[in-house]
Write an enzyme that holds these catalytic residues in place. Structure first.
Site, PDB file in Angstrom:
ATOM      1  N   HIS A 138      -3.955   6.591 -24.010  1.00 58.76           N
ATOM      2  CA  HIS A 138      -4.834   6.335 -22.872  1.00 58.76           C
ATOM      3  C   HIS A 138      -5.556   7.640 -22.568  1.00 58.76           C
ATOM      4  O   HIS A 138      -4.920   8.700 -22.438  1.00 58.76           O
ATOM      5  CB  HIS A 138      -4.019   5.929 -21.648  1.00 58.76           C
ATOM      6  CG  HIS A 138      -3.483   4.529 -21.680  1.00 58.76           C
ATOM      7  ND1 HIS A 138      -2.726   4.051 -22.702  1.00 58.76           N
ATOM      8  CD2 HIS A 138      -3.619   3.501 -20.794  1.00 58.76           C
ATOM      9  CE1 HIS A 138      -2.404   2.777 -22.444  1.00 58.76           C
ATOM     10  NE2 HIS A 138      -2.927   2.428 -21.291  1.00 58.76           N
TER      11      HIS A 138
ATOM     12  N   GLU B  96      -9.452   7.089 -18.608  1.00 60.72           N
ATOM     13  CA  GLU B  96      -9.359   5.957 -17.669  1.00 60.72           C
ATOM     14  C   GLU B  96      -9.649   6.531 -16.275  1.00 60.72           C
ATOM     15  O   GLU B  96     -10.644   6.190 -15.655  1.00 60.72           O
ATOM     16  CB  GLU B  96      -7.962   5.331 -17.739  1.00 60.72           C
ATOM     17  CG  GLU B  96      -7.771   4.142 -16.802  1.00 60.72           C
ATOM     18  CD  GLU B  96      -6.328   3.595 -16.816  1.00 60.72           C
ATOM     19  OE1 GLU B  96      -5.403   4.307 -17.256  1.00 60.72           O
ATOM     20  OE2 GLU B  96      -6.132   2.452 -16.348  1.00 60.72           O
TER      21      GLU B  96
ATOM     22  N   ASP C 140      -4.725  -5.246 -20.842  1.00 55.72           N
ATOM     23  CA  ASP C 140      -3.947  -4.154 -20.242  1.00 55.72           C
ATOM     24  C   ASP C 140      -2.650  -4.663 -19.588  1.00 55.72           C
ATOM     25  O   ASP C 140      -1.596  -4.628 -20.220  1.00 55.72           O
ATOM     26  CB  ASP C 140      -4.813  -3.378 -19.235  1.00 55.72           C
ATOM     27  CG  ASP C 140      -4.368  -1.946 -19.046  1.00 55.72           C
ATOM     28  OD1 ASP C 140      -3.433  -1.507 -19.739  1.00 55.72           O
ATOM     29  OD2 ASP C 140      -4.953  -1.240 -18.188  1.00 55.72           O
ATOM     30  N   ASP C 141      -2.735  -5.111 -18.347  1.00 58.58           N
ATOM     31  CA  ASP C 141      -1.552  -5.608 -17.614  1.00 58.58           C
ATOM     32  C   ASP C 141      -1.941  -6.927 -16.940  1.00 58.58           C
ATOM     33  O   ASP C 141      -2.135  -6.991 -15.724  1.00 58.58           O
ATOM     34  CB  ASP C 141      -1.122  -4.576 -16.561  1.00 58.58           C
ATOM     35  CG  ASP C 141      -0.812  -3.234 -17.186  1.00 58.58           C
ATOM     36  OD1 ASP C 141       0.267  -3.095 -17.793  1.00 58.58           O
ATOM     37  OD2 ASP C 141      -1.678  -2.336 -17.109  1.00 58.58           O
TER      38      ASP C 141
HETATM   39  N1  ADE Z   1       0.733   1.611 -18.103  1.00 62.42           N
HETATM   40  C1  ADE Z   1       0.497   0.316 -17.940  1.00 62.42           C
HETATM   41  N2  ADE Z   1      -0.797   0.123 -17.663  1.00 62.42           N
HETATM   42  C2  ADE Z   1      -1.401   1.328 -17.666  1.00 62.42           C
HETATM   43  C3  ADE Z   1      -2.732   1.781 -17.475  1.00 62.42           C
HETATM   44  N3  ADE Z   1      -3.734   0.960 -17.188  1.00 62.42           N
HETATM   45  N4  ADE Z   1      -2.963   3.099 -17.535  1.00 62.42           N
HETATM   46  C4  ADE Z   1      -1.985   3.950 -17.800  1.00 62.42           C
HETATM   47  N5  ADE Z   1      -0.717   3.563 -17.999  1.00 62.42           N
HETATM   48  C5  ADE Z   1      -0.428   2.268 -17.938  1.00 62.42           C
HETATM   49 ZN    ZN Z   2      -3.059   0.456 -20.632  1.00 61.68          ZN
END
Ligand code: ADE
Ligand code: ZN
Length: 356
Positions: free
Chosen positions: A213, A216, A294-295
């Site tokens: 990552h 971001e 992502d989540d």
């Molecule tokens: N862990 C889970 N989602 C994340 C994200 N968007 N950025 C950094 N770490 C993460």
């Molecule tokens: Zn992520």
């Protein structure tokens, strides 16, 4: 007389924008940026809390979901780590992963590369073996049942020190064949990639792929570090790379893919409004941008919802959607023949769809 090819099925909104959601739903896709712990839906979390006799911190599933309002990445991570605390047994990891694979398959994800956070589990006493066995069993069952392919990426938590990451990589060695690469996630600001150069060097020595990552919330400098010091094959997110023209040039020249996550960016306030999302600018700059969730349990949608949200906000064209989906397969850690097969299926779908 030449028969004309019928225009693709695409509904028009009153203001002239195009709705390609049906086209997106049927499109064969790859998902390259998804944290398996981030697919933990509140209903399953509640059920596993009960099964494991663990206190559920919210009075109901609705109350938990109502708490999903984040001002930044750290707000989200605080809940994310709390949520994963319910995962204790191999069956829990199996159920979590299987639920994601089922949803992904239903959305025509043909290949998924899932990240997992071992330190989020081993640090609270769950053995590495318990976690990896549960995930591995789910992968095998999902591949057999849904005809998809799945790989796993072991991610290091960057808010912890490099010694912990190195210990985790060594602890994982008995299961070296179960993951294709390493990643770097968690709190970005204040934790630059340079902090992890030794553990990534070790991962390269072991023949693993590398992702991180970067960009971001962190500055373009972190993307440079991920490229130069961690020698990553892909950047997760990468939004802020656009602030640095030389960096964009490098990413484009080396075809380093970005795994972009539109709904995550919106929910974590990386963008204020989806209409300002940089995805089209990334494509126009020649970057290998891909769309991912992502989540998804926390950010309001799986891969199709991510494509649809950004398509509608930016009025992306059918060709741009196809390019994004093709980028997903080209950026995947699969062999060239598999890439060709997926891309051929994608093109066949596009032709078929345009004629129906
Ligand atoms: N862990 C889970 N989602 C994340 C994200 N968007 N950025 C950094 N770490 C993460
Ligand atoms: Zn992520």
């Amino acid at each position: 007389m030449r028969s004309s090819i019928v225009a693709p099925v695409a509904a028009r909104y009153p203001d002239g924008m195009t709705d390609l959601s049906a086209f997106i739903a049927g499109l064969p896709k790859a998902e390259l940026h998804v944290h398996i712990e981030g697919t933990f839906e509140p209903e399953l979390m509640y059920a596993l809390a009960q099964r494991n006799d663990v206190a559920f911190a919210y009075e109901s599933v609705e109350a938990l979901r109502a708490a999903y309002k984040f001002g930044n990445l750290q707000d989200f991570l605080d809940l994310y780590y709390q949520g994963m605390g319910v995962l204790l047994t191999g069956q829990d990891f199996y159920d979590l992963a299987m639920a994601y694979f089922r949803r992904a398959a239903a959305q025509n994800v043909r290949h998924a590369e899932i990240m997992f956070d071992p330190q989020g589990h081993t640090e609270r006493g769950v053995p590495f073996q318990t976690m990896i066995d549960g995930l591995w069993r789910a992968k095998a069952d999902a591949e057999a049942q849904f005809g998809m392919t799945i790989s796993m990426i072991l991610s290091f938590l960057r808010h912890l020190d490099e010694a912990s990451a190195l210990r985790t990589l060594e602890e994982a060695q008995p299961w070296r064949d179960r993951f294709i690469g390493v990643g770097l996630d968690s709190s970005e600001k204040g934790h630059p990639p340079s902090k992890f150069k030794n553990v990534f060097a070790r991962a390269h020595d072991l023949g693993l792929k590398a992702v991180a990552h970067a960009g971001e919330e962190g500055p373009p400098e972190y993307v440079w570090e991920a490229l130069n010091l961690l020698r990553v094959h892909r950047i997760d997110h990468g939004n802020r790379a656009l602030e640095d023209a030389a960096l964009v040039k490098r990413l484009a020249a080396e075809k380093i893919p970005l795994t972009v996550c539109p709904l995550s960016n919106l929910r974590l306030c990386v963008v204020d409004d989806m209409r300002q999302h940089p995805l089209r600018r990334m494509l126009q700059a020649g970057l290998v941008a891909t769309v991912n969730s992502d989540d998804p349990a926390y950010f309001g949608g799986y891969v199709n919802e991510n494509y649809t949200a950004v398509q509608q906000a930016l009025d992306l064209t059918r060709d741009e959607i196809l390019a994004l989906a093709e980028n997903g397969f080209r950026a995947a850690f699969i062999d060239e023949a598999a890439k060709q097969r997926h891309v051929a299926a994608l093109r066949a779908y596009a032709i078929y769809e345009s004629m129906s």
